[in-house]
Design a protein around this motif. Structure first.
Motif, PDB file in Angstrom:
ATOM      1  N   PHE A  61      10.150  36.043  36.045  1.00 52.74           N
ATOM      2  CA  PHE A  61      10.483  36.680  37.281  1.00 52.74           C
ATOM      3  C   PHE A  61      10.438  35.095  37.966  1.00 52.74           C
ATOM      4  O   PHE A  61      11.403  34.581  38.979  1.00 52.74           O
ATOM      5  CB  PHE A  61       9.347  37.604  37.546  1.00 52.74           C
ATOM      6  CG  PHE A  61      10.172  37.534  39.076  1.00 52.74           C
ATOM      7  CD1 PHE A  61      11.152  38.621  39.296  1.00 52.74           C
ATOM      8  CD2 PHE A  61       9.560  37.329  40.205  1.00 52.74           C
ATOM      9  CE1 PHE A  61      11.621  39.118  40.320  1.00 52.74           C
ATOM     10  CE2 PHE A  61      10.057  38.033  41.398  1.00 52.74           C
ATOM     11  CZ  PHE A  61      10.738  38.823  41.959  1.00 52.74           C
ATOM     12  N   ALA A  62       9.393  33.984  38.231  1.00 50.76           N
ATOM     13  CA  ALA A  62       9.490  33.135  39.150  1.00 50.76           C
ATOM     14  C   ALA A  62      10.635  32.160  38.645  1.00 50.76           C
ATOM     15  O   ALA A  62      11.097  31.950  39.832  1.00 50.76           O
ATOM     16  CB  ALA A  62       7.643  32.415  39.370  1.00 50.76           C
ATOM     17  N   ARG A  94       4.847  45.913  37.872  1.00 50.45           N
ATOM     18  CA  ARG A  94       4.858  44.593  37.316  1.00 50.45           C
ATOM     19  C   ARG A  94       5.155  45.278  36.153  1.00 50.45           C
ATOM     20  O   ARG A  94       4.741  44.135  35.312  1.00 50.45           O
ATOM     21  CB  ARG A  94       3.448  43.556  36.784  1.00 50.45           C
ATOM     22  CG  ARG A  94       2.582  43.156  38.205  1.00 50.45           C
ATOM     23  CD  ARG A  94       1.146  42.310  37.726  1.00 50.45           C
ATOM     24  NE  ARG A  94       1.535  41.217  37.489  1.00 50.45           N
ATOM     25  CZ  ARG A  94       2.502  40.228  38.089  1.00 50.45           C
ATOM     26  NH1 ARG A  94       2.049  40.641  39.374  1.00 50.45           N
ATOM     27  NH2 ARG A  94       2.361  38.760  37.515  1.00 50.45           N
ATOM     28  N   SER A  98       2.654  40.844  31.394  1.00 44.70           N
ATOM     29  CA  SER A  98       2.993  40.822  32.727  1.00 44.70           C
ATOM     30  C   SER A  98       3.039  39.971  33.520  1.00 44.70           C
ATOM     31  O   SER A  98       2.256  39.915  34.618  1.00 44.70           O
ATOM     32  CB  SER A  98       2.507  41.833  33.638  1.00 44.70           C
ATOM     33  OG  SER A  98       3.015  43.305  33.278  1.00 44.70           O
ATOM     34  N   CYS A  99       2.902  38.519  32.969  1.00 45.02           N
ATOM     35  CA  CYS A  99       2.427  37.460  33.614  1.00 45.02           C
ATOM     36  C   CYS A  99       3.865  37.057  34.593  1.00 45.02           C
ATOM     37  O   CYS A  99       3.150  36.828  36.140  1.00 45.02           O
ATOM     38  CB  CYS A  99       1.833  35.602  32.620  1.00 45.02           C
ATOM     39  SG  CYS A  99       3.990  35.599  31.872  1.00 45.02           S
ATOM     40  N   GLY A 100       4.414  37.286  34.809  1.00 41.00           N
ATOM     41  CA  GLY A 100       5.430  36.966  35.671  1.00 41.00           C
ATOM     42  C   GLY A 100       5.932  35.875  35.837  1.00 41.00           C
ATOM     43  O   GLY A 100       7.208  36.016  36.496  1.00 41.00           O
ATOM     44  N   ARG A 101       5.627  34.709  35.335  1.00 44.92           N
ATOM     45  CA  ARG A 101       6.594  33.515  34.619  1.00 44.92           C
ATOM     46  C   ARG A 101       8.167  33.452  34.895  1.00 44.92           C
ATOM     47  O   ARG A 101       8.954  32.479  35.120  1.00 44.92           O
ATOM     48  CB  ARG A 101       6.317  32.417  34.424  1.00 44.92           C
ATOM     49  CG  ARG A 101       4.597  32.178  34.185  1.00 44.92           C
ATOM     50  CD  ARG A 101       3.918  31.317  33.462  1.00 44.92           C
ATOM     51  NE  ARG A 101       4.433  30.496  32.229  1.00 44.92           N
ATOM     52  CZ  ARG A 101       3.408  29.520  31.841  1.00 44.92           C
ATOM     53  NH1 ARG A 101       2.651  29.409  31.587  1.00 44.92           N
ATOM     54  NH2 ARG A 101       4.319  29.131  30.569  1.00 44.92           N
TER      55      ARG A 101
END
Lengths: 444, 434
Positions: free
Chosen positions: B354-355, B371, B349-352
């Motif tokens: 997504f970014a 997340r 769930s770091c979301g990289r």
């Protein structure tokens, strides 16, 4: 010559001064530049980072770590301080293991989070060592705000208000600022007089007048403050200490843990501070751990934390529990004080085993006695000395999301106010947010 | 354990890992240590003509760029060819080759672009008993200003001419080392072949400025307040080197020209990749300079282990195997459809992803309030960026959409027919499918 662990009664100098100095050294020594670089490299720069969400002051953690990575820790410090003016102290005392570091995705990935707290300290120390105060005041608004209580919430509010151009007077009943930072946390978390140095640094913003030895209810009244100032911020903390309600509580040697910690924090020479051979601390929070560990570090032979519920229910984090255990403190769970025995002075404590039924703690009838020349009460603090006019909620001053109390032009924050955990970082956030609301209200 | 014995131009070495001509092979002392560590061969640091040797700067020679944890990714240098006398080098080469007859010893040479100069040095090199020579037409700094190194390598006619001289005055294999500081590496490769060269080696280092000292306002390494461009090498150059190797390996005119690959080889896998692209062996420098000669041990065990797993018994079994699959963009199958898939068990769930997708790509990843990150198949173009930015290897994968299923992005049924740009209706010069 040290009098040794085994010397009976309550004695000073159980350890040599050098050993005591060693014991009370930094809990987490500061990173050097290389360590910081290695630690910073582990940050993944998460999107909408969970660490940031977990931080009560919402510090932009990925941003400040990236600034360390890129070699400008002073900008990292500014990123931290923008959100949390006491970022230096929070880097030392925050239970990061239950806040940002618990949320770190590398905790999920590897069971080893980025060491955010230590990186924060690296950044803030770098800036403070330069003796730079990176903020300046806005043009004067001509407004005056009184802040009652110079703890984390009060200091945070005062700084923000001064920065916005208001004139601030901070009152405190004691002779020094800092609140629990100065008087209430373990010495090994705030070494080299850090709390006082941080206050000095914070006050460089200007526009803040400190007025010590002024106590609300005695030297100050809310009505008087309201008359003299455009707004009042109450950050009076929790001055009361809950009682044990056990027989013998009034004997010599039975004390509030917060008093012991305060005495220790203000002591010029720790080797002159007396400590029992056998110390029992009643409670399960951070104060209990701070009192127990420091007793051990002063040279007590046997130190026990006696907590009435089980480990999972304990307020102190697992890290704090393990810290206590690593220093040789015994953790006893599911026991409550029944009586303190002795001839005027405590000699033994009688604990009763407990079980929890439907959430309520009940004694089982079985008891155990421990030798105890000192018994520290750390079973929670309570609101004391608050103005009568303010409404309470759950034993604290009732406030809304921006710190407004039931009384017009009066805000409150920190441990004395409802909502949020009783943490330094939470107090800073509440002080900051109340200041912003006061500003909006005064300038509206 | 697979046999790593490799024959390159008839020169046998116990493994395909040679040390490139560079500081690690400048002296007998270093080379003996290298052989003791297990290196299959060395290309001795470039020799110059008889007479006073070149001199090096007395300030810093190297600059670098780093990844996380100061892992060295790219190194640049402004060192010249050997600054020790020709006689000493030749004596040392002779001794080393005599003591290590099973290892390859190649001598790198760079002398002025005159036939007499080559005629003079080649018999002396031949007398050492070394297994072959490598012509240094690559160094981009210092020597190029004197009409040598890359100054020769950038002119195919010169490459051919000098190679011809070498074949005339030297009886053993001649390897022509190519500079990447050109526009199309096939031209110098063809020239090397036309001159009778037995093989090419590439790449030499790339013109580079790795960093600028912002206090001195000068490139690094900074010597007395000034800097100059240097030769860039290390892991960062591997992709450039692999492309150049592949271009030569798949060029009809040079596909049979043996290649010794150079450029960022750090682990066994790098070597296997170069060899799959047609290299007969690899040369290593930066990995050894970064970690010492013992890095070859991992290269040996890793390559051997992989060969065992794949059932390859000789390096010949896989050399060049990937070459037929290197093609031009226009021949890629436009009917191959894939979608990213995020393995929720592995996701931290770091979301990289997504970014990256939301800010810079196709807005094809959904982020929930708690997340959880999921791919929107109706937006995903399978660009692979999420895979590349994910810190957890294997967490995000590209899954092929089987023929017959609907591509939710286009709403069309996935075809099992191969179709490329040359026949695509949007291509103005498309040739209609018959």
């Amino acid at each position: 010559m040290a009098s040794s662990h085994q010397a009976s009664g309550i004695q000073a100098g159980r350890l040599a001064a050098a050993d005591i100095a060693d014991n009370f050294g930094d809990l987490h020594p500061a990173y050097d530049a290389h360590e910081a670089a290695v630690a910073a490299d582990r940050c993944y720069f998460c999107y909408d980072a969970p660490c940031m969400t977990a931080c009560p002051t919402s510090i932009d953690i990925p941003q400040f770590i990236r600034e360390i990575q890129a070699g400008h820790p002073s900008s990292a410090a500014k990123t931290i301080l923008d959100q949390n003016i006491l970022g230096g102290m929070c880097a030392r005392v925050c239970p990061t293991e239950t806040l940002c570091e618990e949320a770190c995705v590398r905790e999920a990935a590897e069971g080893k989070p980025v060491e955010i707290g230590r990186l924060q300290r690296f950044a803030t120390d770098t800036l403070m060592e330069k003796d730079v105060h990176p903020y300046s005041r806005a043009a004067s608004t001509g407004k005056k705000v009184a802040v009652v209580g110079a703890g984390p919430a009060g200091l945070s509010a005062a700084h923000r208000l001064a920065m916005l151009g208001h004139d601030v007077v901070v009152y405190d009943a004691k002779s020094k600022a800092g609140g629990l930072n100065e008087f209430g946390i373990a010495a090994y978390k705030s070494t080299e007089n850090f709390a006082a140095r941080e206050v000095d640094w914070l006050l460089k913003i200007g526009g803040i007048t400190m007025d010590y030895g002024k106590k609300l209810g005695a030297d100050l009244s809310l009505d008087g403050l309201k008359a003299d100032y455009d707004a009042v911020f109450l950050s009076i903390g929790l001055a009361g200490v809950n009682a044990l309600r056990a027989a013998g509580e009034d004997m010599d040697g039975v004390r509030d843990a917060v008093d012991f910690i305060e005495e220790l924090r203000q002591a010029e020479d720790l080797s002159a501070l007396p400590v029992g051979r056998n110390v029992v601390v009643i409670g399960g929070g951070m104060t209990a751990v701070d009192a127990a560990v420091q007793s051990k570090l002063l040279g007590a032979e046997n130190v026990t934390i006696a907590y009435r519920r089980d480990r999972e229910a304990m307020g102190a984090s697992r890290f704090e529990q393990d810290l206590a255990a690593s220093k040789g403190v015994t953790l006893m769970f599911n026991v409550m004080p029944k009586a303190i025995h002795g001839d005027g002075a405590a000699a033994e404590i009688e604990l009763e085993y407990t079980q929890v039924e439907d959430g309520r703690v009940r004694g089982t009838g079985e008891t155990v006695r421990l030798a105890a020349e000192q018994v520290y009460k750390a079973i929670g603090q309570s609101l004391q000395g608050q103005p009568e006019a303010v409404e309470l909620e759950g034993g604290k001053i009732m406030v809304d999301a921006t710190g407004r109390t039931s009384v017009a032009n009066v805000w409150a924050g920190g441990d004395c106010a409802s909502g949020g955990e009783d943490l330094t970082v939470t107090a800073v956030a509440e002080g900051r947010d109340a200041a912003m609301d006061i500003h909006a209200s005064l300038m509206g | 354990m697979a046999d790593l014995t490799t024959e390159f131009l008839g020169i046998k070495s116990p493994n395909p890992f040679w040390l490139a001509s560079a500081p690690p092979t400048d002296k007998e002392y270093n080379v003996r240590r290298a052989f003791e560590a297990g290196w299959g061969g060395v290309v001795w640091k470039t020799l110059g003509s008889e007479g006073p040797p070149v001199v090096n700067v007395n300030g810093p020679r190297y600059g670098a760029i780093f990844g996380a944890d100061r892992r060295l990714l790219g190194l640049n240098n402004i060192e010249l060819i050997t600054d020790r006398s020709l006689e000493i080098n030749l004596e040392e080469i002779t001794r080393v080759k005599k003591d290590y007859p099973d290892r390859a010893v190649i001598v790198s040479i760079m002398v002025p672009c005159e036939e007499e100069a080559w005629k003079a040095i080649l018999p002396k090199v031949e007398a050492t008993g070394a297994d072959g020579i490598e012509l240094n037409f690559g160094c981009p700094h210092g020597m190029a200003e004197r009409g040598m190194g890359a100054a020769v390598g950038q002119v195919p006619e010169y490459i051919q001419m000098v190679t011809e001289w070498c074949k005339k005055y030297y009886s053993k294999p001649v390897i022509v080392k190519l500079t990447p500081n050109i526009t199309d590496v096939r031209f110098p490769a063809r020239a090397a072949k036309a001159g009778g060269g037995d093989a090419v080696s590439l790449i030499n280092t790339i013109n580079s400025i790795v960093s600028v000292d912002l206090d001195q306002m000068a490139p690094e390494p900074t010597v007395g307040g000034k800097g100059t461009h240097g030769g860039y090498c290390g892991p960062a150059v591997k992709p450039i080197a692999m492309n150049m190797v592949a271009e030569i390996a798949r060029c009809p005119e040079t596909h049979d020209l043996p290649i010794s690959a150079i450029g960022g080889v750090t682990t066994w896998k790098d070597a296997a990749e170069f060899m799959a692209l047609g290299a007969g062996n690899v040369q290593v420098c930066t990995a050894a300079m970064t970690y010492g000669f013992n890095v070859v041990k991992e290269m040996i065990s890793g390559l051997s282990n992989w060969m065992d797993e794949k059932g390859y018994t000789s390096t010949q079994d896989f050399i060049g195997m990937a070459v037929p699959n290197v093609t031009d963009w226009q021949y890629l199958d436009l009917n191959y459809i894939a979608k990213a898939k995020i393995n929720q068990d592995d996701c931290i769930s770091c979301g990289r992803c997504f970014a990256a997708c939301e800010d810079t790509s196709h807005q094809a990843i959904e982020m929930s309030a708690d997340r959880v990150f999921t791919v929107k198949d109706d937006e995903c173009v399978a660009c692979n960026l999420c895979v590349n930015v994910c810190p957890i290897e294997g967490c995000i994968t590209m899954e092929q959409v089987p023929a017959g299923q609907i591509d939710e992005r286009t709403g069309k049924v996935v075809s099992d027919e191969y179709a490329n740009w040359t026949t695509h209706p949007n291509n103005p010069s498309a040739t209609a499918a018959e």
